[in-house]
Design an enzyme around this catalytic site. Structure first.
Site, mmCIF file in Angstrom:
data_model
loop_
_atom_site.group_PDB
_atom_site.id
_atom_site.type_symbol
_atom_site.label_atom_id
_atom_site.label_comp_id
_atom_site.label_asym_id
_atom_site.label_seq_id
_atom_site.Cartn_x
_atom_site.Cartn_y
_atom_site.Cartn_z
ATOM 1 C CG HIS A 135 -2.152 -0.873 1.001
ATOM 2 N ND1 HIS A 135 -3.099 -0.629 0.036
ATOM 3 C CD2 HIS A 135 -2.542 -2.010 1.639
ATOM 4 C CE1 HIS A 135 -4.029 -1.562 0.085
ATOM 5 N NE2 HIS A 135 -3.715 -2.416 1.043
ATOM 6 C CG ASP A 165 -2.470 5.002 -3.162
ATOM 7 O OD1 ASP A 165 -1.562 4.203 -3.462
ATOM 8 O OD2 ASP A 165 -3.384 4.706 -2.368
#
Length: 390
Positions: A135, A165
């Site tokens: 992540h 991200d």
């Protein structure tokens, strides 16, 4: 609903994008493309994604939702049929998954050699960790970026998932797609865009890399010019427990800052590194004498580089944010406008986020020219919300 191609506005109007739905950076990239006018068709699994937010999921705005069971060969054939008339395909699966399902780059390019095939991953398509889960914080950790984030010396502070991200991920995917589209206009050939968050984050952090190479950077937190090491680039608490952001770096801005703060005659020399803590204490004590709103009235519109730290719920009402219409209410949701802005081909918000995966299956597939849509739904290869397969 009644769905038609060309519903968006903006400079990408007419561009066709097939999005294989994922979470995080790939839908954010497709939101940007749709915001700028592209016709993006979002292909989702029946039932939707694990983190789906329904009609409030702004990352899914601007495009119809089509539910296809990609374990069904007919559904995969439908994706390839869509690809024939598309300019771009975007997928965010682990390396090799799209190939196993039947719509990897080679399979798609056989159907459409001009296709730009955008791949969004954390680790990239190759490398020792390419098949590992991860992540945002994992990706930014190994690039050296996370180590220096935050003003707490004891441990790094991660900024939600903005840096990896969206900063190093979706933003660079969009840059790569647009660059590949521009090249394809000249060459007539598409290509694969391998957008990895580790690559983008390292690139995003180029200025700090340069500081390190020059010897003017200390590898510790709250010790450098832009990480809270300088008292005139930091955050200060006000009398009501709120905070102000101070970025008075340049001499002329700093001079106005200390003048308006009322410490011009008492503040230590900011270049005296032995008195840095003393200067920070003087600034902090002064800010604690008034509320955030009172300080806003002092610094509003000046060159002192001071601004209030607002909550998300407060931001749309700030005079500058409101005056520029950074946020608008669309379909009952206050949300950010498309960015950036264009002088001729203005981008506007179009379709709201789909209430459920497959909300637009029939209308969108028909608009894209897919044959036998009713048959696909009847046989379970495609799912239209509210209808059951025969």
């Amino acid at each position: 609903m009644s769905y038609e191609l060309g519903h968006g506005t903006g400079p990408l109007k007419g561009l066709r994008v097939v999005e294989i739905a994922g979470i995080g950076p790939s839908p954010h990239a497709c939101m940007i493309l749709a915001d700028l006018g592209a016709d993006v068709l979002r292909v989702e699994r029946p039932g939707g994604q694990m983190l789906a937010g329904g009609s409030h999921d702004l990352l899914n705005r601007g495009r119809p939702s089509v539910a296809l069971d990609l374990k069904n060969p007919e559904a995969v054939a439908t994706v390839l049929e869509l690809v024939e008339n598309a300019d771009v395909l975007v997928e965010g699966m682990r390396p090799g998954v799209a190939e196993r399902l039947g719509f990897g780059p080679e399979q798609c390019h056989r159907r459409n050699p001009r296709l730009v095939y955008g791949r969004m991953t954390g680790w990239g398509q190759d490398g020792p960790w390419s098949q590992a889960a991860g992540h945002d914080m994992n990706y930014i950790a190994i690039t050296g970026t996370l180590f220096g984030l935050g003003q707490v010396k004891e441990k790094p502070q991660f900024p939600a998932n903005l840096v990896g991200d969206f900063g190093g991920g979706s933003t660079y995917l969009v840059i790569g797609i647009l660059a590949a589209l521009l090249e394809a206009k000249a060459s007539g050939r598409g290509q694969v865009v391998d957008a990895a968050i580790v690559d983008g984050t390292a690139n995003l952090n180029a200025m700090t890399t340069a500081f390190l190479a020059s010897g003017n950077f200390r590898e510790e937190r709250a010790a450098n010019l832009l990480d809270g090491g300088a008292p005139y680039y930091d955050i200060y608490e006000t009398a009501d427990g709120e905070h102000m952001a101070v970025g008075a770096l340049e001499p002329q801005f700093y001079a106005q800052f200390v003048e308006l703060l009322g410490i011009a005659d008492t503040a230590p020399d900011r270049f005296d590194l032995e008195r840095t803590d003393e200067l920070r204490a003087v600034i902090a004590a002064r800010f604690r004498e008034r509320t955030r709103d009172e300080w806003c009235a002092v610094f509003d519109g000046t060159d002192a580089c001071v601004s209030p730290i607002l909550r998300m719920s407060e931001a749309p009402d700030h005079p500058h944010i409101k005056g520029r219409e950074v946020f608008v209410e669309h379909e009952g949701i206050v949300q950010p406008q498309p960015a950036p802005r264009f002088s001729r081909t203005r981008a506007t918000l179009s379709l709201p986020p789909a209430p459920a995966a497959g909300a637009h299956t029939r209308e969108a597939l028909v608009a894209w020219g897919v044959a036998d849509v009713d048959g696909l739904i009847e046989r379970g290869a495609a799912v239209q919300v509210g209808e059951s397969p025969a």
